[in-house]
Scaffold this motif. Structure first.
Motif, PDB file in Angstrom:
ATOM      1  N   GLN A  47     -20.715  20.673  67.256  1.00 25.62           N
ATOM      2  CA  GLN A  47     -20.708  19.672  65.807  1.00 25.62           C
ATOM      3  C   GLN A  47     -18.946  19.822  65.552  1.00 25.62           C
ATOM      4  OE1 GLN A  47     -23.291  17.783  64.977  1.00 25.62           O
ATOM      5  NE2 GLN A  47     -24.171  19.563  66.176  1.00 25.62           N
ATOM      6  N   GLN A  48     -18.627  20.317  66.492  1.00 22.21           N
ATOM      7  CA  GLN A  48     -16.749  20.416  65.445  1.00 22.21           C
ATOM      8  C   GLN A  48     -16.550  18.997  65.752  1.00 22.21           C
ATOM      9  OE1 GLN A  48     -14.189  23.333  65.051  1.00 22.21           O
ATOM     10  NE2 GLN A  48     -13.461  21.473  64.629  1.00 22.21           N
ATOM     11  N   THR A  61     -21.096  25.335  65.721  1.00 22.21           N
ATOM     12  CA  THR A  61     -19.408  25.245  65.009  1.00 22.21           C
ATOM     13  C   THR A  61     -18.807  24.361  66.038  1.00 22.21           C
ATOM     14  OG1 THR A  61     -19.034  27.427  65.337  1.00 22.21           O
ATOM     15  CG2 THR A  61     -19.673  27.124  63.158  1.00 22.21           C
ATOM     16  N   LEU A  62     -18.642  24.998  67.228  1.00 24.39           N
ATOM     17  CA  LEU A  62     -18.289  24.099  68.195  1.00 24.39           C
ATOM     18  C   LEU A  62     -19.069  23.216  68.709  1.00 24.39           C
ATOM     19  CD1 LEU A  62     -15.213  24.828  70.109  1.00 24.39           C
ATOM     20  CD2 LEU A  62     -16.488  25.696  71.300  1.00 24.39           C
ATOM     21  N   GLU A  77     -12.849  18.089  60.287  1.00 18.83           N
ATOM     22  CA  GLU A  77     -13.917  18.759  60.129  1.00 18.83           C
ATOM     23  C   GLU A  77     -14.149  18.199  58.310  1.00 18.83           C
ATOM     24  OE1 GLU A  77     -17.526  19.527  62.087  1.00 18.83           O
ATOM     25  OE2 GLU A  77     -15.376  19.784  62.378  1.00 18.83           O
ATOM     26  N   THR A 132     -16.358  13.616  69.171  1.00 17.15           N
ATOM     27  CA  THR A 132     -17.281  15.419  69.035  1.00 17.15           C
ATOM     28  C   THR A 132     -17.190  15.889  70.002  1.00 17.15           C
ATOM     29  OG1 THR A 132     -19.258  14.417  69.706  1.00 17.15           O
ATOM     30  CG2 THR A 132     -19.158  14.047  66.764  1.00 17.15           C
ATOM     31  N   TYR A 133     -16.751  17.383  69.571  1.00 13.42           N
ATOM     32  CA  TYR A 133     -16.778  18.195  70.880  1.00 13.42           C
ATOM     33  C   TYR A 133     -17.553  17.631  72.380  1.00 13.42           C
ATOM     34  CZ  TYR A 133     -16.618  22.515  73.375  1.00 13.42           C
ATOM     35  OH  TYR A 133     -16.103  23.675  75.059  1.00 13.42           O
ATOM     36  N   VAL A 181      -8.157  23.656  67.176  1.00 10.11           N
ATOM     37  CA  VAL A 181      -9.125  22.846  67.209  1.00 10.11           C
ATOM     38  C   VAL A 181      -9.674  24.195  65.727  1.00 10.11           C
ATOM     39  CG1 VAL A 181     -11.773  22.369  67.703  1.00 10.11           C
ATOM     40  CG2 VAL A 181      -9.199  22.105  69.459  1.00 10.11           C
ATOM     41  N   LYS A 182      -9.105  25.329  65.632  1.00  8.47           N
ATOM     42  CA  LYS A 182      -9.239  26.156  64.748  1.00  8.47           C
ATOM     43  C   LYS A 182      -9.147  25.827  63.709  1.00  8.47           C
ATOM     44  CE  LYS A 182     -12.241  29.018  66.456  1.00  8.47           C
ATOM     45  NZ  LYS A 182     -12.029  30.231  67.579  1.00  8.47           N
TER      46      LYS A 182
END
Lengths: 131, 262, 386
Positions: free
Chosen positions: B113-114, B110-111, B61, B94-95, B55-56
């Motif tokens: 809205q990831q 950050t997560l 995004e 969305t997460y 995911v990182k």
């Protein structure tokens, strides 16, 4: 019984009605044009003998379908030992390039509709070579 | 009613049912073919194929959709449909929606809205397979992929009801109506009235090629790892041992085989 | 026996004619759906099951409720139900036929429906539902054929039919249990994942089915010379009362567990159903109507007035059926999908074709029932005058 006459009449009427398409063919002057299959030029033969394909191609196609979709197999080894990729559009239509000139000729003639083409796309030059 | 007439009707009726019944025998017993079938030697096999999404690294995004486009265009997935009838094999969520039980009020922004890439989880205990009344969907022996036979599907949509991940889509109408000329001629479309979903590109694996999404990502963010979890030396096995990973709705016991590296 | 259905009053033919028109309209709508696909319905990727499956669920209950007259009559030799029993069994036949039609029209590939038998899958509850429904239809056809045939000839029914009838009792329970299991075993849908779903289905079935029987018996009594005794009607009223009370209790039990436990995945569905969720509240007025009708009917059933006054009783029966139809035929199925497992909040509204097809199926069931009841009443009238 007194209804014999009526029963026989009804049965005869039923039979005539059931077989009417045949009578229509026989009696109509021009009739239906016989299917004309355009066979691929310069080929040695189909994956199996002409007689087998003519009579039982649907069994072969069903087996190919199940082998590919359900068993994850892709290679067909024919009785002559040649290997083919099992693919309707790649292998079959690789040689028989036109569905209209081949499949539809008989299928339309006998009024047997197949639903292959609701999903499978007719290819343009997608031939898969036999190995 | 006359006794004879009655027994005549009985015999006639049961004969008709019997003849109709015989018609069934053929489809079951047929399809004996003279030749043999086998797998290609180059097939990509594994005992438990799985996917890891970093995911990182993923740049969904930033507007990247290389994996989704590759999958949907090559698999003839119509993209112009309204939300109610949408067909999705792999998509952006969305997460919060992908991990509803994990997100909380104070999840780092950050997560929260990831954008998360979601697809069929190819579960170890697939509810869709359990409910299918015709074995049109099944777990493949060998590599554990959840397969779908669109020739067999009767369109009852029980699998969609049973899937906890919304990974299955139904063809509410003929997909060709919205596909137009944008067809990939090397892959079939579907017809109206059947269910479809991600197949981990079984049609590519069998010839030794990796899934389209993974191939598409390789030249972009390299966020997707595909491989055999039963092989301790595979890249995906090694990565999962080293980094923290989560799965969608683990409490349900479906054992998803899509892992998220967060 | 069928010949009795061919001679009837203008009322009979007029009624069948109207049903025939509704059936044809439904068939027309179905042909449109067959041609264009299920896109003509209000269903969507988030809500894949709706009105059709909900009607199926409601009607399985109606079919199963025949057991409420079969059991007292055959197991406890409760003579007053002698004339109601065959009506209950005919109602079951009509209801099962409708169930099968509702499943059929819900299929995306209806021509492949026989795959259910070609590839039997014992792990799927839908397969079992198909098995028990077909079996129940056959059981009821055989039982009515044999017992009513014997009654007509004035002889005792053959001995072998008794075990068949006894078998039909647990079988009736099984059809609604399996239908509940269709829903309650799915980890994806918290709303249905409750062990009380099957008992709740049965309780609501045993209230709505006998209520429908009371209306049918009254109708038969007013249209023909076949009178169903007041004793039978009062016993049916008692059954409706108990079943309705149990059903309301079950609903409350479920509400408690769902809401007090405060697990969002469970609670949100009840919230959507009774109060609306983030402005989505299409079912809220329906559900409250259902609750008011249900509780109101129970109060009236407990009061002696519903025993004395036929009109009150009929009104109460209509209220019970409406209340349970809303509960099962509107609320139960769709709410399982709202919110979706991904938190989506799509709502569902049946479309005009969907409603026309459903009306067509109801008309088909009513036509089957009308013809069957016509045969039964004509023969009974003949027996009495002879």
């Amino acid at each position: 019984m007194s209804d014999y006459g009526k029963i026989i009449l009804g049965l005869v009427g039923f039979l005539v009605l059931c077989t009417s398409p045949f009578w229509y063919q026989v009696l109509s002057s021009d009739g239906l044009p016989a299917p004309e299959l355009k066979l691929p030029v310069g080929e040695q033969g189909c994956v199996e003998s002409k007689e087998y394909m003519r009579a039982l191609h649907m069994d072969l196609l069903n087996r190919w379908r199940d082998a590919v979709v359900r068993d994850g197999e892709r290679i067909y080894v024919s009785t002559s030992g040649r290997e083919y990729q099992m693919s309707l559009t790649g292998t079959c239509l690789g040689c028989h390039t036109s569905r209209a000139d081949f499949c539809d000729q008989c299928h339309t003639y006998v009024g047997s509709e197949n639903y292959c083409w609701s999903c499978h796309v007719e290819p343009i030059n997608l031939r898969v070579e036999a190995r | 009613m006359d006794k004879r007439k009655r027994s005549f009707l009985k015999v006639a009726g049961s004969s008709i049912i019997g003849v109709l019944g015989l018609g069934w025998v053929r489809p079951v017993t047929a399809a004996q073919v003279p030749g043999a079938t086998r797998k290609p030697v180059e097939a990509l096999t594994g005992k438990r194929l799985a996917l890891a999404v970093d995911v990182k690294k993923c740049s969904l995004e930033k507007g990247c959709s290389a994996c989704i486009d590759a999958c949907h265009s090559r698999h003839n997935v119509p993209t112009q449909l309204q939300a109610e009838e949408e067909i999705k094999w792999i998509w952006k969520e969305t997460y919060e929606h992908a991990f509803p039980t994990q997100a909380h009020r104070y999840t780092e922004s950050t997560l929260k809205q990831q954008a998360v890439l979601v697809l069929c989880n190819h579960c170890e205990n697939p509810p869709c397979v359990r409910v299918c009344p015709t074995q049109a969907t099944w777990k493949r022996e060998g590599d554990g992929l959840i397969m779908m036979d669109q020739h067999r599907c009767i369109g009852c949509r029980y699998c969609m009801v049973a899937c906890p991940y919304g990974s299955r889509s139904f063809n509410w109408q003929d997909p060709r109506r919205s596909l137009g000329d944008q067809l990939n001629r090397e892959y079939p479309t579907r017809m109206k009235g059947v269910v479809e979903k991600c197949n981990f590109c079984a049609e590519r694996l069998v010839f030794g090629e990796e899934p389209l999404c993974v191939a598409a990502c390789r030249s972009k963010s390299q966020a997707l790892l595909f491989g055999d979890l039963e092989d301790p030396d595979s890249e995906i096995s090694k990565t999962l041992k080293e980094r923290h990973s989560i799965r969608r709705k683990p409490a349900l016991g479906t054992e998803p085989q899509v892992y998220y590296l967060v | 026996m069928l010949e009795k259905a061919l001679k009837g009053s203008p009322n009979y033919w007029g009624g069948l004619g109207i049903l025939g028109v509704v059936m044809l309209i439904g068939l027309g709508a179905y042909l449109k759906q067959y041609d264009e696909g299920l896109t003509v319905t209000g269903l969507s990727r988030d809500i894949p099951w709706g009105f059709y499956i909900a009607q199926f669920t409601f009607l399985v209950g109606v079919a199963a409720s025949a057991v409420m007259v079969v059991l007292p009559y055959y197991l406890h030799d409760y003579k007053a139900f002698g004339r109601v029993t065959v009506i209950g069994e005919f109602l079951a036949i009509a209801a099962v036929s409708m169930c099968m039609l509702f499943i059929f029209v819900d299929m995306g590939q209806p021509l492949r429906v026989l795959n259910l038998m070609l590839y039997p899958s014992p792990n799927s509850l839908m397969f079992w539902d198909f098995v028990v429904m077909t079996g129940y239809l056959l059981l009821n056809v055989v039982i009515t054929q044999v017992t009513f045939g014997a009654e007509r000839k004035g002889v005792a029914p053959p001995n072998w039919i008794r075990p068949v009838i006894i078998l039909s009792i647990p079988w009736a329970i099984s059809i609604h249990t399996v239908t509940a299991f269709l829903y309650s075993g799915l980890e994806a849908r918290a709303f249905w994942m409750t062990a009380i779903l099957a008992p709740r289905f049965l309780a609501s079935a045993f209230a709505s089915g006998p209520a429908l029987l009371i209306i049918l018996c009254t109708l038969v009594g007013s249209q023909t010379n076949c009178q169903i005794g007041g004793k039978a009607i009062q016993k049916l009223r008692q059954i409706v009362t108990y079943a309705l009370a149990v059903n309301i209790f079950f609903v409350l039990v479920e509400l408690f567990t769902g809401i007090y436990s405060h697990i969002p995945e469970h609670m949100e569905h009840f919230q959507y159903l009774f109060f609306g969720l983030e402005g989505r509240n299409a079912l809220v007025p329906w559900m409250w109507t259902s609750q008011v009708l249900g509780v109101g009917a129970l109060v009236l059933l407990l009061l002696p007035v519903s025993g004395r006054n036929q009109r009150v009783l009929l009104g109460v029966c209509v209220a019970v059926i409406t209340s349970i139809w809303i509960e099962k035929g509107l609320g139960m199925v769709v709410t399982g999908f709202i919110p979706s497992p991904l938190g989506g909040l799509m709502e569902y509204f049946p479309t005009v074709p969907e409603i026309l097809i459903s009306l067509g199926i109801y008309a088909t069931g009513l036509a089957i029932l009308t013809v069957l009841l016509k045969i039964a009443t004509t023969i009974r009238e003949e027996l009495e005058t002879a």
